[in-house]
Design a protein around this motif. Structure first.
Motif, PDB file in Angstrom:
ATOM      1  N   UNK A   1       0.835  -1.201   0.000  1.00  0.00           N
ATOM      2  CA  UNK A   1       0.000   0.000   0.000  1.00  0.00           C
ATOM      3  C   UNK A   1       0.874   1.258   0.000  1.00  0.00           C
ATOM      4  N   UNK A   2       1.991   1.189   0.713  1.00  0.00           N
ATOM      5  CA  UNK A   2       2.880   2.348   0.843  1.00  0.00           C
ATOM      6  C   UNK A   2       3.672   2.616  -0.434  1.00  0.00           C
ATOM      7  N   UNK A   3       3.521   1.787  -1.448  1.00  0.00           N
ATOM      8  CA  UNK A   3       4.184   2.062  -2.728  1.00  0.00           C
ATOM      9  C   UNK A   3       3.540   3.260  -3.435  1.00  0.00           C
ATOM     10  N   UNK A   4       2.343   3.606  -3.007  1.00  0.00           N
ATOM     11  CA  UNK A   4       1.671   4.776  -3.603  1.00  0.00           C
ATOM     12  C   UNK A   4       2.191   6.061  -2.966  1.00  0.00           C
ATOM     13  N   UNK A   5       2.240   7.118  -3.762  1.00  0.00           N
ATOM     14  CA  UNK A   5       2.631   8.421  -3.232  1.00  0.00           C
ATOM     15  C   UNK A   5       1.394   9.291  -3.047  1.00  0.00           C
TER      16      UNK A   5
ATOM     17  N   UNK B   1      -1.569   9.160  -5.258  1.00  0.00           N
ATOM     18  CA  UNK B   1      -2.431   7.986  -5.274  1.00  0.00           C
ATOM     19  C   UNK B   1      -2.067   6.930  -6.312  1.00  0.00           C
TER      20      UNK B   1
ATOM     21  N   UNK C   1       4.493   5.099  -6.997  1.00  0.00           N
ATOM     22  CA  UNK C   1       5.481   6.144  -7.293  1.00  0.00           C
ATOM     23  C   UNK C   1       6.507   5.651  -8.305  1.00  0.00           C
TER      24      UNK C   1
END
Lengths: 140, 140, 140, 140
Positions: free
Chosen positions: B12-16, B19, B22
């Motif tokens: 989930x934290x791969x999104x910046x 949204x 990244x």
């Protein structure tokens, strides 16, 4: 021709299990420099400018020399090598005064987040970018 | 000609803050695929093979389409486009069955960590890599 | 009493310069497990449920044993230790069948992103959470 | 009683898809402050001191207020709340002059990496730590 100078602090966790700054993390340093250049300095900060959205279309990155964590920041020098109708190319060097760690370039596409599509570079943005426009560096 | 298929889980934290996954995080996906290919599959795992050290010399990466976090993994397909005396080039596509998100290539240099210098590709490694050797993909 | 079981893949870059999974990265594993539990499984996925927003109010985390990168995932077992009017507490163990690496707990506050304020847990959410409700684990 | 003051730069990528600094990233800020305190300032830097190895045994962290990326750094104030025979406890506040974002504490165990086991705190290290020793902060 001006260059944008960004003093980039390292984090201890930027190192990987081999004890060097990981190759992927250098792209974070480029991102920080680019955001300082395009979001903070470019005209229209807070209004419909680059900070309103921009998309990375391409990176090229050459690793010249390894870097180990230290308390002093590293310098990211950025300039513009191409201004198109709806894209620009930024070149960078990540370096200390006496040596270069990374040479790279990024194609950025301004993006209208609300309408979810690329947009053209405005005349105001073009004027700003032209101050930083220069030839490509000599081949790596 | 074989291709190495890596099923890459997203976080989930791969999104910046925009949204999307990244742009820098896609290089992590390539790293995971490369490590699976070169550390786990390549000959000499645990012995003086690629897992004993290798250095990224260059990346080229084109972003074709944005990716949003979801529970299903994304596929990283890798193959070899060049085998030199002391370097190799890996090409990749990050994709779903019906579309491509990223096309990229990486120049990797085998490295002798103990002696702190690049080393030549062994005959055994070359045999392994040749199974995955193919032409460059058509231009992006 | 049910437990939520999440099979969490490691990444090579989760290791720090000491060659172990970094202490901060274990919080990412907890985040992945929590998102699978609260966003994917909980009722109202896609509608005004936890996935519509939730805020971490507190973590406690005990590191029992170091973990080194490997290709097999690690298990994150989660359950609920407290259901309040406007918060819940999740407990976790990060483990293999024969040993525990981390014990932790998190206080989560459901949040209304549109109105920018905490909200109460709904009756439907409470029913879902009660299936996973259990006593605190024995002291670490 | 002294406090260790660390000026911690943010990165744009510290924000998650909700547009705030992600809860896990604050642990990175604590790590940076701790490394500055224990690796750079503590006695024996480069010799058998904390920089020769130390392990996090426990974190507690309370999130008081959300933080959004900005160009100015945030302050991490650290002090010591307990000095044991073979462990120490560091307390922190992540803050601006007028507000607190995070309160936390970490139990650190000095570690002999070569022998792969915890070690006792030396008399020299104890002297250094006592300058920063203070009562626990009032309850959050």
């Amino acid at each position: 021709m001006a260059r944008h100078i960004y003093s980039c602090p390292l984090r201890w966790s930027d190192m990987d299990a081999f004890g060097h700054v990981n190759n992927v993390v250098f792209l974070r340093y480029l991102e920080e420099a680019r955001i300082d250049f395009m979001f903070r300095l470019a005209p229209g900060d807070g209004s419909p400018s680059f900070s309103g959205g921009s998309v990375v279309a391409r990176h090229e990155i050459d690793y010249v020399r390894p870097l180990v964590h230290r308390h002093a920041p590293v310098t990211v020098e950025s300039w513009v090598t191409k201004i198109g109708a709806a894209s620009l190319t930024i070149a960078y060097e990540i370096k200390d005064p006496d040596q270069v760690y990374v040479r790279a370039s990024t194609v950025v596409v301004p993006y209208n987040l609300a309408e979810e599509r690329p947009r053209r570079i405005s005349a105001e943005e073009k004027l700003f970018l032209q101050e930083f426009l220069a030839e490509e560096p000599a081949a790596v």
